[in-house]
Design a protein around this motif. Structure first.
Motif, short mmCIF file in Angstrom:
data_model
loop_
_atom_site.label_atom_id
_atom_site.label_comp_id
_atom_site.label_asym_id
_atom_site.label_seq_id
_atom_site.Cartn_x
_atom_site.Cartn_y
_atom_site.Cartn_z
N LEU A 107 1.20 -46.28 -51.12
CA LEU A 107 1.92 -45.06 -50.74
C LEU A 107 2.80 -45.30 -49.52
CD1 LEU A 107 -1.00 -42.49 -51.17
CD2 LEU A 107 1.16 -42.41 -52.41
N THR A 108 2.24 -46.01 -48.55
CA THR A 108 3.00 -46.29 -47.32
C THR A 108 4.21 -47.17 -47.63
OG1 THR A 108 0.94 -46.18 -46.06
CG2 THR A 108 2.83 -47.20 -44.98
N ALA A 109 4.00 -48.17 -48.47
CA ALA A 109 5.12 -49.05 -48.84
C ALA A 109 6.21 -48.26 -49.55
CB ALA A 109 4.61 -50.18 -49.73
N MET A 110 5.78 -47.33 -50.41
CA MET A 110 6.76 -46.53 -51.14
C MET A 110 7.49 -45.57 -50.21
SD MET A 110 7.78 -46.68 -54.20
CE MET A 110 6.40 -47.60 -54.88
N LEU A 111 6.79 -45.09 -49.20
CA LEU A 111 7.43 -44.19 -48.21
C LEU A 111 8.50 -44.95 -47.43
CD1 LEU A 111 7.49 -41.44 -46.79
CD2 LEU A 111 5.71 -42.30 -45.24
N ILE A 112 8.17 -46.16 -47.00
CA ILE A 112 9.15 -46.98 -46.27
C ILE A 112 10.34 -47.31 -47.17
CG2 ILE A 112 9.49 -49.21 -45.15
CD1 ILE A 112 6.50 -49.11 -44.35
N ARG A 113 10.04 -47.58 -48.41
CA ARG A 113 11.10 -47.94 -49.38
C ARG A 113 12.06 -46.78 -49.60
NH1 ARG A 113 11.23 -48.29 -55.15
NH2 ARG A 113 12.39 -50.12 -55.87
N SER A 114 11.58 -45.56 -49.41
CA SER A 114 12.42 -44.38 -49.67
C SER A 114 13.59 -44.30 -48.70
CB SER A 114 11.59 -43.11 -49.59
OG SER A 114 11.22 -42.82 -48.24
N PHE A 115 13.52 -45.05 -47.58
CA PHE A 115 14.62 -45.02 -46.61
C PHE A 115 15.74 -45.99 -46.95
CE2 PHE A 115 11.11 -43.12 -44.28
CZ PHE A 115 11.74 -42.09 -43.60
N ILE A 116 15.55 -46.78 -47.99
CA ILE A 116 16.62 -47.68 -48.44
C ILE A 116 17.70 -46.84 -49.13
CG2 ILE A 116 17.20 -49.63 -49.92
CD1 ILE A 116 14.31 -50.59 -49.62
N PRO A 117 18.94 -46.95 -48.73
CA PRO A 117 20.00 -46.13 -49.33
C PRO A 117 20.11 -46.35 -50.85
CG PRO A 117 20.76 -47.19 -47.31
CD PRO A 117 19.44 -47.80 -47.63
N ARG A 118 20.26 -45.25 -51.55
CA ARG A 118 20.48 -45.24 -53.02
C ARG A 118 19.37 -45.94 -53.79
NH1 ARG A 118 25.08 -46.43 -50.45
NH2 ARG A 118 24.85 -48.65 -50.82
N ILE A 119 18.17 -45.92 -53.24
CA ILE A 119 17.07 -46.64 -53.88
C ILE A 119 16.64 -45.99 -55.20
CG2 ILE A 119 15.26 -45.35 -52.67
CD1 ILE A 119 15.18 -49.09 -53.57
N TYR A 120 16.86 -44.68 -55.31
CA TYR A 120 16.40 -43.98 -56.52
C TYR A 120 17.51 -43.70 -57.52
CZ TYR A 120 12.26 -43.31 -53.66
OH TYR A 120 11.16 -43.52 -52.88
N GLN A 121 18.62 -44.37 -57.37
CA GLN A 121 19.72 -44.13 -58.30
C GLN A 121 19.39 -44.59 -59.71
OE1 GLN A 121 23.35 -45.81 -56.80
NE2 GLN A 121 23.83 -44.00 -55.56
N LYS A 122 18.57 -45.63 -59.81
CA LYS A 122 18.21 -46.16 -61.14
C LYS A 122 16.83 -45.69 -61.61
CE LYS A 122 21.01 -50.34 -60.71
NZ LYS A 122 21.02 -51.83 -60.72
N GLY A 123 16.32 -44.65 -60.96
CA GLY A 123 15.01 -44.14 -61.36
C GLY A 123 13.98 -44.30 -60.26
N HIS A 124 12.83 -43.73 -60.50
CA HIS A 124 11.77 -43.78 -59.48
C HIS A 124 10.42 -44.04 -60.15
CE1 HIS A 124 11.01 -39.66 -60.85
NE2 HIS A 124 12.30 -39.46 -60.70
N TYR A 125 10.42 -45.00 -61.05
CA TYR A 125 9.18 -45.27 -61.80
C TYR A 125 8.08 -45.81 -60.90
CZ TYR A 125 11.67 -49.76 -62.03
OH TYR A 125 12.38 -50.89 -61.72
N GLY A 126 8.47 -46.43 -59.77
CA GLY A 126 7.45 -46.91 -58.83
C GLY A 126 6.67 -45.74 -58.25
N VAL A 127 7.37 -44.67 -57.94
CA VAL A 127 6.71 -43.46 -57.42
C VAL A 127 5.80 -42.88 -58.49
CG1 VAL A 127 7.15 -41.09 -56.69
CG2 VAL A 127 8.54 -42.95 -55.77
N THR A 128 6.27 -42.84 -59.71
CA THR A 128 5.45 -42.31 -60.81
C THR A 128 4.18 -43.14 -61.00
OG1 THR A 128 7.46 -41.55 -61.92
CG2 THR A 128 5.47 -41.72 -63.26
N ALA A 129 4.32 -44.46 -60.92
CA ALA A 129 3.16 -45.33 -61.11
C ALA A 129 2.13 -45.14 -59.99
CB ALA A 129 3.61 -46.79 -61.16
#
Length: 225
Positions: A179-201
């Motif tokens: 969860l923490t890794a995914m939270l940090i990753r969310s600050f990467i610009p345009r990270i969810y433009q191709k989907g957010h399956y990591g969050v779903t998993a």
């Protein structure tokens, strides 16, 4: 020999599965999700989730073995709690931490919904809340371990209690890291433009951990006698 063909045909007709069709189409379908032997680029999300679901199923089998063993041992033991030992007790802190852990499933659900609506700030806030709720559960669990009047060497009670709660706690800890890794990753610009399956998993994993705790809590704290 003349009567064998109708018999075979009758057996085939009574089968609930169309085995020739399964043999023909299942390998091709499976290759869509495997990292080798094919697959389609636009199904990358489905591949990842398929692999993660396979992982969760394998984890479910491990927990199932532990839980069935616990039930069998406890049901057949003449004395489960040794003399002079109180055993695991459902304190107010245990109840509170359990409620908080289970409530975190609701929080992470709304976090995922916020992300789908592109409300990134709300997603980060709810995601962070999930991390903190999981951390509180772990803190309460460790505190309970330290306050117990028994250890892993205290017969079947101690060994099974620490195995079940420890293995589950390990999954909570892994979930917090993810969860923490995914939270940090969310600050990467345009990270969810191709989907957010990591969050779903990760969200699926967290629900899995919470459901497991309902089972373990019932066995450890609610099963009396």
């Amino acid at each position: 020999m003349e009567n064998s063909t109708p018999d075979i045909q009758r057996i085939k007709d009574e089968s609930p599965f169309n085995l020739p069709k399964l043999r023909k189409y299942f390998p091709a379908w499976l290759r869509n999700f495997l990292p080798i032997g094919g697959g389609h680029h636009h199904r990358e999300e489905e591949k990842t989730l398929f692999g993660f679901l396979a992982f969760l199923i394998s984890e479910s089998f491990i927990f199932a073995v532990f839980i069935i063993s616990y039930i069998a041992l406890r049901a057949t033991a003449e004395t489960w709690i040794p003399p002079g030992v109180k055993g695991p007790e459902m304190s107010a802190q245990t109840l509170l931490s359990s409620i908080i852990l289970l409530s975190s499933s609701i929080v992470i659900y709304f976090a995922e919904r916020a992300l789908k609506k592109r409300k990134i700030a709300r997603f980060r806030l709810l995601w962070l809340m999930t991390v903190l709720m999981g951390a509180f559960f772990l803190y309460a669990e460790v505190k309970e371990w330290l306050g117990n009047d028994f250890s892993p060497s205290t017969g079947l009670l101690g060994s099974t209690y620490y195995l079940l709660t420890g293995f589950h706690g390990l999954h909570v800890a892994v979930g917090i890291i993810l969860l923490t890794a995914m939270l940090i990753r969310s600050f990467i610009p345009r990270i969810y433009q191709k989907g957010h399956y990591g969050v779903t998993a990760i969200s699926l994993f967290w629900h899995f951990v919470d459901v497991l705790w309902i089972v373990l809590f019932s066995l450890i704290y609610l099963w009396r006698g």
